[in-house]
Write an enzyme that holds these catalytic residues in place. Structure first.
Site, PDB file in Angstrom:
ATOM      1  N   HIS A  51     -81.758  -5.192 -27.138  1.00  0.00           N
ATOM      2  CA  HIS A  51     -83.013  -4.503 -27.476  1.00  0.00           C
ATOM      3  C   HIS A  51     -82.712  -3.109 -28.039  1.00  0.00           C
ATOM      4  O   HIS A  51     -83.301  -2.690 -29.037  1.00  0.00           O
ATOM      5  CB  HIS A  51     -83.894  -4.322 -26.232  1.00  0.00           C
ATOM      6  CG  HIS A  51     -84.342  -5.592 -25.580  1.00  0.00           C
ATOM      7  ND1 HIS A  51     -84.131  -5.876 -24.265  1.00  0.00           N
ATOM      8  CD2 HIS A  51     -85.013  -6.658 -26.080  1.00  0.00           C
ATOM      9  CE1 HIS A  51     -84.657  -7.053 -23.961  1.00  0.00           C
ATOM     10  NE2 HIS A  51     -85.186  -7.562 -25.047  1.00  0.00           N
ATOM     11  N   LYS A  91     -94.990 -13.873 -17.075  1.00  0.00           N
ATOM     12  CA  LYS A  91     -93.534 -14.041 -16.968  1.00  0.00           C
ATOM     13  C   LYS A  91     -93.009 -13.701 -15.572  1.00  0.00           C
ATOM     14  O   LYS A  91     -91.824 -13.820 -15.314  1.00  0.00           O
ATOM     15  CB  LYS A  91     -92.821 -13.153 -17.998  1.00  0.00           C
ATOM     16  CG  LYS A  91     -92.569 -13.825 -19.345  1.00  0.00           C
ATOM     17  CD  LYS A  91     -91.492 -13.105 -20.140  1.00  0.00           C
ATOM     18  CE  LYS A  91     -91.022 -13.920 -21.315  1.00  0.00           C
ATOM     19  NZ  LYS A  91     -89.992 -13.208 -22.108  1.00  0.00           N
ATOM     20  N   ARG A 143     -82.793 -13.968 -32.884  1.00  0.00           N
ATOM     21  CA  ARG A 143     -81.388 -14.266 -32.587  1.00  0.00           C
ATOM     22  C   ARG A 143     -80.973 -15.635 -33.109  1.00  0.00           C
ATOM     23  O   ARG A 143     -79.855 -15.835 -33.514  1.00  0.00           O
ATOM     24  CB  ARG A 143     -81.159 -14.201 -31.062  1.00  0.00           C
ATOM     25  CG  ARG A 143     -81.381 -12.824 -30.470  1.00  0.00           C
ATOM     26  CD  ARG A 143     -81.673 -12.902 -29.008  1.00  0.00           C
ATOM     27  NE  ARG A 143     -82.873 -13.719 -28.793  1.00  0.00           N
ATOM     28  CZ  ARG A 143     -83.299 -14.163 -27.639  1.00  0.00           C
ATOM     29  NH1 ARG A 143     -82.618 -13.886 -26.556  1.00  0.00           N
ATOM     30  NH2 ARG A 143     -84.399 -14.877 -27.552  1.00  0.00           N
ATOM     31  N   SER A 191     -83.006 -11.045 -21.448  1.00  0.00           N
ATOM     32  CA  SER A 191     -83.223 -10.421 -20.140  1.00  0.00           C
ATOM     33  C   SER A 191     -82.962 -11.433 -19.023  1.00  0.00           C
ATOM     34  O   SER A 191     -82.405 -11.092 -17.980  1.00  0.00           O
ATOM     35  CB  SER A 191     -84.652  -9.893 -20.054  1.00  0.00           C
ATOM     36  OG  SER A 191     -84.877  -8.951 -21.073  1.00  0.00           O
TER      37      SER A 191
HETATM   38  N1  COA Z   1     -81.651  -8.639 -27.591  1.00  0.00           N
HETATM   39  C1  COA Z   1     -81.718  -9.145 -26.380  1.00  0.00           C
HETATM   40  N2  COA Z   1     -82.698  -9.960 -25.956  1.00  0.00           N
HETATM   41  C2  COA Z   1     -83.669 -10.222 -26.827  1.00  0.00           C
HETATM   42  C3  COA Z   1     -83.667  -9.729 -28.126  1.00  0.00           C
HETATM   43  C4  COA Z   1     -82.605  -8.907 -28.512  1.00  0.00           C
HETATM   44  N3  COA Z   1     -82.505  -8.375 -29.719  1.00  0.00           N
HETATM   45  N4  COA Z   1     -84.755 -10.188 -28.753  1.00  0.00           N
HETATM   46  C5  COA Z   1     -85.407 -10.959 -27.875  1.00  0.00           C
HETATM   47  N5  COA Z   1     -84.752 -10.964 -26.703  1.00  0.00           N
HETATM   48  C6  COA Z   1     -85.089 -11.680 -25.484  1.00  0.00           C
HETATM   49  C7  COA Z   1     -86.089 -10.975 -24.630  1.00  0.00           C
HETATM   50  O1  COA Z   1     -85.455 -10.140 -23.673  1.00  0.00           O
HETATM   51  C8  COA Z   1     -86.778 -12.133 -23.962  1.00  0.00           C
HETATM   52  O2  COA Z   1     -85.967 -12.559 -22.897  1.00  0.00           O
HETATM   53  P1  COA Z   1     -86.593 -13.276 -21.602  1.00  0.00           P
HETATM   54  O3  COA Z   1     -87.401 -14.452 -22.098  1.00  0.00           O
HETATM   55  O4  COA Z   1     -85.401 -13.659 -20.840  1.00  0.00           O
HETATM   56  O5  COA Z   1     -87.458 -12.249 -20.948  1.00  0.00           O
HETATM   57  C9  COA Z   1     -86.762 -13.194 -25.045  1.00  0.00           C
HETATM   58  O6  COA Z   1     -85.672 -12.888 -25.859  1.00  0.00           O
HETATM   59  C10 COA Z   1     -87.964 -13.146 -25.929  1.00  0.00           C
HETATM   60  O7  COA Z   1     -89.044 -13.491 -25.172  1.00  0.00           O
HETATM   61  P2  COA Z   1     -90.482 -13.515 -25.823  1.00  0.00           P
HETATM   62  O8  COA Z   1     -91.410 -14.107 -24.836  1.00  0.00           O
HETATM   63  O9  COA Z   1     -90.403 -14.059 -27.184  1.00  0.00           O
HETATM   64  O10 COA Z   1     -90.771 -11.992 -26.070  1.00  0.00           O
HETATM   65  P3  COA Z   1     -90.969 -10.852 -25.069  1.00  0.00           P
HETATM   66  O11 COA Z   1     -91.193 -11.334 -23.677  1.00  0.00           O
HETATM   67  O12 COA Z   1     -89.873  -9.906 -25.284  1.00  0.00           O
HETATM   68  O13 COA Z   1     -92.328 -10.230 -25.655  1.00  0.00           O
HETATM   69  C11 COA Z   1     -94.637 -10.203 -26.427  1.00  0.00           C
HETATM   70  C12 COA Z   1     -93.463 -11.052 -25.931  1.00  0.00           C
HETATM   71  C13 COA Z   1     -94.893  -9.034 -25.494  1.00  0.00           C
HETATM   72  C14 COA Z   1     -94.362  -9.667 -27.807  1.00  0.00           C
HETATM   73  C15 COA Z   1     -95.860 -11.156 -26.473  1.00  0.00           C
HETATM   74  O14 COA Z   1     -95.962 -11.799 -25.221  1.00  0.00           O
HETATM   75  C16 COA Z   1     -97.155 -10.418 -26.755  1.00  0.00           C
HETATM   76  O15 COA Z   1     -97.416 -10.032 -27.860  1.00  0.00           O
HETATM   77  N6  COA Z   1     -97.971 -10.237 -25.689  1.00  0.00           N
HETATM   78  C17 COA Z   1     -99.291  -9.599 -25.803  1.00  0.00           C
HETATM   79  C18 COA Z   1    -100.400 -10.665 -25.954  1.00  0.00           C
HETATM   80  C19 COA Z   1    -100.481 -11.113 -27.387  1.00  0.00           C
HETATM   81  O16 COA Z   1    -101.002 -10.394 -28.238  1.00  0.00           O
HETATM   82  N7  COA Z   1     -99.920 -12.312 -27.678  1.00  0.00           N
HETATM   83  C20 COA Z   1     -99.803 -12.796 -29.054  1.00  0.00           C
HETATM   84  C21 COA Z   1    -101.052 -13.422 -29.562  1.00  0.00           C
HETATM   85  S1  COA Z   1    -101.467 -14.871 -28.652  1.00  0.00           S
END
Ligand code: COA
Length: 164
Positions: A18, A42, A91, A133
């Site tokens: 991140h 989550k 990724r 994560s």
């Molecule tokens: N390096 C390391 N890990 C990374 C990464 C990177 N560059 N990019 C992504 N990841 C990981 C994240 O840590 C996460 O790991 P986890 O599942 O073990 O926690 C995973 O990859 C990505 O998970 P994801 O669910 O795609 O994204 P997120 O949890 O990081 O964020 C939001 C999701 C917050 C963007 C999304 O839930 C959101 O927008 N929520 C608000 C409600 C909304 O508007 N939803 C969309 C319309 S329905």
């Protein structure tokens, strides 16, 4: 032209993957708001306040980066902060499918085309392309070394949480 970007995620916890995306986004955009999603579905290991605190510490060296917690829709958060761009990391090809869908939903939800939120997808550097994560927590739970994946203060917080 000053462009404000939002980098949203759950960050439970923030990893070097991140941080790498945030550092690169901070060079591309005039301002980056890191949006820490409450994302209770989550069942995060860390509270929203703890996740915001950890991110604030690891981003302290980046003057144009601000860390803020949010709940509700991402597009509403982006509007509140007048951000034009949504940054996400991809990724794998699986990430690409999901991010494509998310970008389309957010563009559709963000209203007319003059105000729509543009998504910019950055690929992580190869050494962090497998990182998530969940992987960090899994390695820590089984006694593995997570120091290569997270900042020292995050490592301490994860180790304390898994000992509980
Ligand atoms: N390096 C390391 N890990 C990374 C990464 C990177 N560059 N990019 C992504 N990841 C990981 C994240 O840590 C996460 O790991 P986890 O599942 O073990 O926690 C995973 O990859 C990505 O998970 P994801 O669910 O795609 O994204 P997120 O949890 O990081 O964020 C939001 C999701 C917050 C963007 C999304 O839930 C959101 O927008 N929520 C608000 C409600 C909304 O508007 N939803 C969309 C319309 S329905």
């Amino acid at each position: 032209m000053a462009i404000k970007a939002i980098y949203p995620g759950t960050f439970d916890p923030v990893t070097h993957g991140h941080t790498n995306i945030i550092e690169r986004a901070s060079k591309l955009f005039s301002e980056v708001i890191v949006g820490v999603a409450a994302n209770n579905t989550k069942k995060p290991m860390f509270s929203l306040e703890q996740r915001v605190e950890m991110l604030t510490q690891v981003c302290a060296h980046l003057p144009n980066v601000t860390v803020v917690g949010f709940s509700g829709l991402l597009v509403d958060f982006a509007k509140d902060y007048q951000a034009q761009v949504l940054v996400r990391g991809i990724r794998t090809t699986q990430d690409f499918e999901y991010e494509h869908q998310l970008a389309d939903v957010n563009r559709s939800l963000s209203g007319d085309s003059s105000e729509s939120l543009e998504s910019v997808l950055l690929t992580p550097v190869p050494e962090f392309s497998f990182l998530s994560s969940t992987i960090v927590k899994e390695v820590a739970i089984h006694g593995g070394d997570i120091s290569k994946f997270v900042a020292p203060e995050v490592e301490q917080a994860v180790l304390a949480a898994v000992k509980k």
